[in-house]
Design a protein around this motif. Structure first.
Motif, PDB file in Angstrom:
ATOM      1  N   UNK A   5       0.832  -1.201   0.000  1.00  0.00           N
ATOM      2  CA  UNK A   5       0.000   0.000   0.000  1.00  0.00           C
ATOM      3  C   UNK A   5       0.868   1.252   0.000  1.00  0.00           C
ATOM      4  N   UNK A   6       0.479   2.232  -0.815  1.00  0.00           N
ATOM      5  CA  UNK A   6       1.125   3.547  -0.867  1.00  0.00           C
ATOM      6  C   UNK A   6       2.496   3.523  -1.537  1.00  0.00           C
ATOM      7  N   UNK A   7       2.847   2.421  -2.190  1.00  0.00           N
ATOM      8  CA  UNK A   7       4.129   2.332  -2.898  1.00  0.00           C
ATOM      9  C   UNK A   7       3.864   1.747  -4.283  1.00  0.00           C
ATOM     10  N   UNK A   8       3.689   2.612  -5.260  1.00  0.00           N
ATOM     11  CA  UNK A   8       3.369   2.194  -6.631  1.00  0.00           C
ATOM     12  C   UNK A   8       2.189   1.222  -6.643  1.00  0.00           C
ATOM     13  N   UNK A   9       1.193   1.511  -5.816  1.00  0.00           N
ATOM     14  CA  UNK A   9       0.031   0.645  -5.646  1.00  0.00           C
ATOM     15  C   UNK A   9      -1.062   1.038  -6.641  1.00  0.00           C
ATOM     16  N   UNK A  10      -1.446   0.103  -7.483  1.00  0.00           N
ATOM     17  CA  UNK A  10      -2.550   0.353  -8.410  1.00  0.00           C
ATOM     18  C   UNK A  10      -3.855   0.257  -7.628  1.00  0.00           C
ATOM     19  N   UNK A  11      -4.583   1.376  -7.544  1.00  0.00           N
ATOM     20  CA  UNK A  11      -5.821   1.386  -6.760  1.00  0.00           C
ATOM     21  C   UNK A  11      -7.065   1.284  -7.633  1.00  0.00           C
ATOM     22  N   UNK A  12      -6.921   1.546  -8.945  1.00  0.00           N
ATOM     23  CA  UNK A  12      -8.072   1.438  -9.842  1.00  0.00           C
ATOM     24  C   UNK A  12      -7.591   1.484 -11.285  1.00  0.00           C
ATOM     25  N   UNK A  13      -8.397   0.911 -12.183  1.00  0.00           N
ATOM     26  CA  UNK A  13      -8.195   1.009 -13.629  1.00  0.00           C
ATOM     27  C   UNK A  13      -9.565   1.203 -14.255  1.00  0.00           C
ATOM     28  N   UNK A  22     -11.557   2.928 -17.947  1.00  0.00           N
ATOM     29  CA  UNK A  22     -11.545   3.635 -19.233  1.00  0.00           C
ATOM     30  C   UNK A  22     -10.128   3.843 -19.768  1.00  0.00           C
ATOM     31  N   UNK A  23      -9.289   2.838 -19.559  1.00  0.00           N
ATOM     32  CA  UNK A  23      -7.926   2.911 -20.058  1.00  0.00           C
ATOM     33  C   UNK A  23      -6.978   3.722 -19.209  1.00  0.00           C
ATOM     34  N   UNK A  24      -7.451   4.259 -18.076  1.00  0.00           N
ATOM     35  CA  UNK A  24      -6.625   5.072 -17.184  1.00  0.00           C
ATOM     36  C   UNK A  24      -6.303   4.260 -15.929  1.00  0.00           C
ATOM     37  N   UNK A  25      -5.030   4.279 -15.542  1.00  0.00           N
ATOM     38  CA  UNK A  25      -4.577   3.578 -14.340  1.00  0.00           C
ATOM     39  C   UNK A  25      -4.312   4.592 -13.226  1.00  0.00           C
ATOM     40  N   UNK A  26      -4.788   4.299 -12.029  1.00  0.00           N
ATOM     41  CA  UNK A  26      -4.620   5.191 -10.874  1.00  0.00           C
ATOM     42  C   UNK A  26      -3.635   4.541  -9.903  1.00  0.00           C
ATOM     43  N   UNK A  27      -2.518   5.233  -9.652  1.00  0.00           N
ATOM     44  CA  UNK A  27      -1.421   4.666  -8.866  1.00  0.00           C
ATOM     45  C   UNK A  27      -1.174   5.515  -7.629  1.00  0.00           C
ATOM     46  N   UNK A  28      -1.166   4.857  -6.477  1.00  0.00           N
ATOM     47  CA  UNK A  28      -0.927   5.503  -5.186  1.00  0.00           C
ATOM     48  C   UNK A  28       0.520   5.263  -4.763  1.00  0.00           C
ATOM     49  N   UNK A  29       1.338   6.299  -4.852  1.00  0.00           N
ATOM     50  CA  UNK A  29       2.716   6.242  -4.346  1.00  0.00           C
ATOM     51  C   UNK A  29       2.900   7.345  -3.312  1.00  0.00           C
ATOM     52  N   UNK A  30       1.983   7.386  -2.338  1.00  0.00           N
ATOM     53  CA  UNK A  30       2.029   8.409  -1.302  1.00  0.00           C
ATOM     54  C   UNK A  30       3.302   8.332  -0.475  1.00  0.00           C
ATOM     55  N   UNK A  31       3.963   7.167  -0.472  1.00  0.00           N
ATOM     56  CA  UNK A  31       5.224   7.001   0.262  1.00  0.00           C
ATOM     57  C   UNK A  31       6.356   7.818  -0.370  1.00  0.00           C
ATOM     58  N   UNK A  68      -6.488   9.540  -1.272  1.00  0.00           N
ATOM     59  CA  UNK A  68      -6.395   9.431  -2.729  1.00  0.00           C
ATOM     60  C   UNK A  68      -7.254   8.274  -3.237  1.00  0.00           C
ATOM     61  N   UNK A  69      -7.099   7.095  -2.625  1.00  0.00           N
ATOM     62  CA  UNK A  69      -7.878   5.934  -3.064  1.00  0.00           C
ATOM     63  C   UNK A  69      -9.377   6.169  -2.896  1.00  0.00           C
ATOM     64  N   UNK A  70      -9.756   6.817  -1.784  1.00  0.00           N
ATOM     65  CA  UNK A  70     -11.172   7.086  -1.537  1.00  0.00           C
ATOM     66  C   UNK A  70     -11.720   8.085  -2.569  1.00  0.00           C
TER      67      UNK A  70
END
Length: 468
Positions: A331-339, A341-350, A458-460
């Motif tokens: 979690x929070x390290x290059x974590x894919x949280x959603x995909x 419509x062709x868009x990837x959402x990445x959480x790297x809050x760390x 961010x994920x929420x």
């Protein structure tokens, strides 16, 4: 729990009553010590009192009379920029100061180990960036291959909260410079150094003190094997210090981006492929490009480190590769949280500093970059060479305007201030194949209690924006 050895009948003080402090107090009590606790916050004191511990003010005159040992939590300064008053008082009274890591290393091995067929091992991982992912990846590989393993230290459980050793078990410790700097015992079987970039410099009196704190893991106890990242001068120096000859395979040199040659043991990643070289010959290779949990060159370095340790523990290359494929990331390290419509959402809050954010920016193309927060010393100049994949920056934080200005004129910027506004704006602009990346390059404390809380927000907000 690991009962602390060698403290029976002693009076031991514990300073700082967070996770590691309370854990240490319990383990000291289990080892027969008379424990007295101290904390600057009322919350910590109440937590210890609720468990029946004696509370004392260790800053008072004469507080260390009759005290045999002081155990302090990692976050409490013991030297720079100035020792905590209680630690200064311990020094003045001649009372030894240690932390829970030192207690662990002096207490983990017991006489019961004589009955084990396979001796337990302790792997300790340190460095500026990548140590959490390296530790978690190695732990995942061990579990996936059926080797009993525990993850502790700066990640997972408190180091004294883990279970006593089992036959053939492996403890994987992530250790920060705060932890290695003070521990009076540091004796891992395998020690890992990932890399070194400026961080915590006020705590260590500069870059030299920071490196010295990391180096203690290798110098104090002399691990049987050392895995050393050699992409920087400090790593090359450390590897040279530990080797007795170019062919000394007690040192495994690792790299992300450069081919390593010579008669020794090397593991490196180039163009998405991990290679293991021994005595000048390639013995194994892994294609890392399709492993979703390990995107980018920085994660490839983490993969090299975990692979090298796993090989040192006797695991076969193909077994390690199969385990890599099932690693989901932290979690929070290059974590894919959603995909969507062709868009990837990445959480790297760390990515709380410039170097870790730069690594994240190099891992993806077509980036809608959410950044900003409480800037650290040094500014953002080091980010400028890595902004080529950024389509637009969406800046959050109380000082978003200043952060945006410091990004310079070569990147398109939108001032958003809040995470909700940034996610909405990035989603509005994002095109098929692009990545919405949270990699703040700043601390979180202007708006959040921690980088974890920032990543969770961010994920929420992504989930709310996508209606999921």
């Amino acid at each position: 729990m690991i009962p602390v050895m060698g403290v029976s009948g002693q009076r031991v003080a514990v300073l700082g009553l967070g996770r590691s402090g309370l854990s240490a107090a319990r383990a000291l009590l289990e080892g027969g010590a008379d424990v007295v606790c101290c904390d600057d916050s009322e919350t910590g004191r109440k937590a210890a009192q609720a468990e029946g511990f004696e509370i004392a003010d260790l800053t008072k005159q004469g507080a260390f009379e009759g005290i045999d040992l002081l155990i302090t939590s990692p976050g409490i300064p013991h030297l720079y920029p100035a020792p905590h008053p209680a630690i200064a008082a311990a020094y003045a009274a001649g009372v030894p100061v240690d932390n829970d890591i030192g207690l662990f290393f002096r207490s983990y091995a017991t006489s019961e180990w004589d009955q084990f067929e396979v001796m337990p091992k302790v792997v300790a991982v340190t460095g500026s960036n990548g140590k959490s992912t390296t530790s978690a990846l190695l732990h995942h590989v061990l579990e996936a291959t059926g080797r009993p393993s525990e993850l502790a230290g700066n990640i997972g459980r408190g180091v004294l909260d883990i279970e006593p050793a089992h036959d053939g078990s492996v403890v994987v410790l992530e250790l920060s410079s705060y932890q290695t700097d003070l521990a009076r015992a540091l004796t891992p079987d395998i020690a890992v150094f990932t890399n070194l970039t400026p961080d915590h410099l006020d705590r260590h009196g500069g870059m030299g003190g920071y490196f010295a704190a990391k180096r203690r893991l290798f110098a104090e106890g002399g691990p049987d094997r050392a895995v050393i990242g050699v992409d920087q001068e400090e790593g090359r120096y450390l590897a040279g210090q530990l080797s007795v000859a170019p062919s000394d395979d007690r040192v495994i040199r690792i790299s992300s981006g450069q081919k390593l040659t010579g008669p020794g043991w090397h593991v490196f990643a180039r163009k998405g492929f991990l290679s293991e070289m021994r005595k000048g010959r390639q013995v194994a290779s892994i294609d890392l490009r399709l492993i979703k949990g390990l995107p980018g060159a920085h994660n490839h370095q983490n993969a090299c480190a975990a692979y090298a340790v796993a090989r040192s523990l006797g695991l076969a290359p193909r077994v390690i590769e199969e385990a890599f494929k099932t690693y989901g990331g932290l979690p929070h390290r290059s974590q894919i949280v959603a995909e969507a419509n062709g868009v990837t959402f990445v959480n790297d809050s760390k990515a709380t500093n410039v170097d870790s954010a730069a690594q994240a920016l190099q891992a993806f193309k077509g980036i809608r970059w959410i950044c900003g927060g409480l800037q650290k010393a040094g500014g953002l100049d080091a980010l400028h060479p890595h902004l080529g994949s950024v389509e637009k920056a969406y800046v959050i934080g109380r000082e978003a305007e200043v952060f945006a200005r410091d990004l310079g004129p070569d990147v398109s910027v939108e001032i958003c201030k809040t995470m909700a506004a940034a996610v909405d704006a990035a989603l509005r602009d994002a095109k098929d194949g692009e990545v919405v990346l949270l990699a703040p390059a700043a601390a979180s404390f202007d708006q959040y209690d921690s980088f974890e809380k920032r990543g969770e927000d961010f994920a929420a907000q992504v989930s709310a924006a996508l209606g999921s």
